[in-house]
Design an enzyme around this catalytic site. Structure first.
Site, PDB file in Angstrom:
ATOM      1  CB  VAL A  76     -26.623  88.171 -64.740  1.00 27.72           C
ATOM      2  CG1 VAL A  76     -26.539  89.660 -64.416  1.00 27.72           C
ATOM      3  CG2 VAL A  76     -27.104  87.953 -66.167  1.00 27.72           C
ATOM      4  CB  CYS A  77     -21.847  88.079 -61.369  1.00 29.44           C
ATOM      5  SG  CYS A  77     -20.547  88.577 -62.480  1.00 29.44           S
ATOM      6  CE1 TYR A  78     -26.424  92.286 -56.272  1.00 29.87           C
ATOM      7  CE2 TYR A  78     -27.145  90.521 -57.716  1.00 29.87           C
ATOM      8  CZ  TYR A  78     -27.209  91.183 -56.507  1.00 29.87           C
ATOM      9  OH  TYR A  78     -28.061  90.737 -55.518  1.00 29.87           O
ATOM     10  CD  GLN A 101     -25.066  89.166 -70.291  1.00 36.82           C
ATOM     11  OE1 GLN A 101     -26.048  88.873 -69.624  1.00 36.82           O
ATOM     12  NE2 GLN A 101     -25.147  89.718 -71.486  1.00 36.82           N
TER      13      GLN A 101
END
Length: 126
Positions: A76-78, A101
């Site tokens: 999961v990246c942001y 994601q």
């Protein structure tokens, strides 16, 4: 000629972006929570348990670090608002990572939702 905005929009059409309301569950199931902002942004505050690999170093780090070679790991990246994360998720997908994601709205949306934030502990000078 394409702009950065054009590239981000194209990436978002090719990746799985999850709403911030679903981020907690995705993070719990993830093998890696990836903050792709620059190190100075990460040092100020970040999502707890996130690992910082800036967008500019992403492909190099994932290519050269044996701990990141498993193409089946859940990532999961942001970033701040979701542009760099979308570009990162697309790059990882192109590198063969199958479960990537991106958090829609990024760290700004995370904070606006009142979710927990890790901040550095400054030394006490008392």
């Amino acid at each position: 000629m394409k702009t950065a905005h054009d590239l981000v929009e194209a990436a978002k059409n090719d990746i799985q972006e999850i709403p911030v309301e679903q981020a907690d569950d995705a993070i719990k199931k993830a093998d890696l929570l990836l903050d792709v902002r620059d190190p100075d942004e990460y040092r100020i505050s970040h999502i707890p348990a996130a690992v910082n690999i800036s967008r500019g170093m992403l492909e190099f780090k994932f290519t050269n670090d044996p701990a990141l070679e498993n193409r089946d790991m859940k990532i999961v990246c942001y970033c701040k608002t979701s542009g760099r994360a979308a570009l990162s998720a697309k790059a990882l997908k192109e590198m063969g990572y199958m479960h990537v994601q991106s958090i829609a709205g990024g760290f700004d949306a995370w904070q606006e939702a009142g979710k927990p934030v890790a901040q550095p502990e400054l030394p006490s000078f008392d």
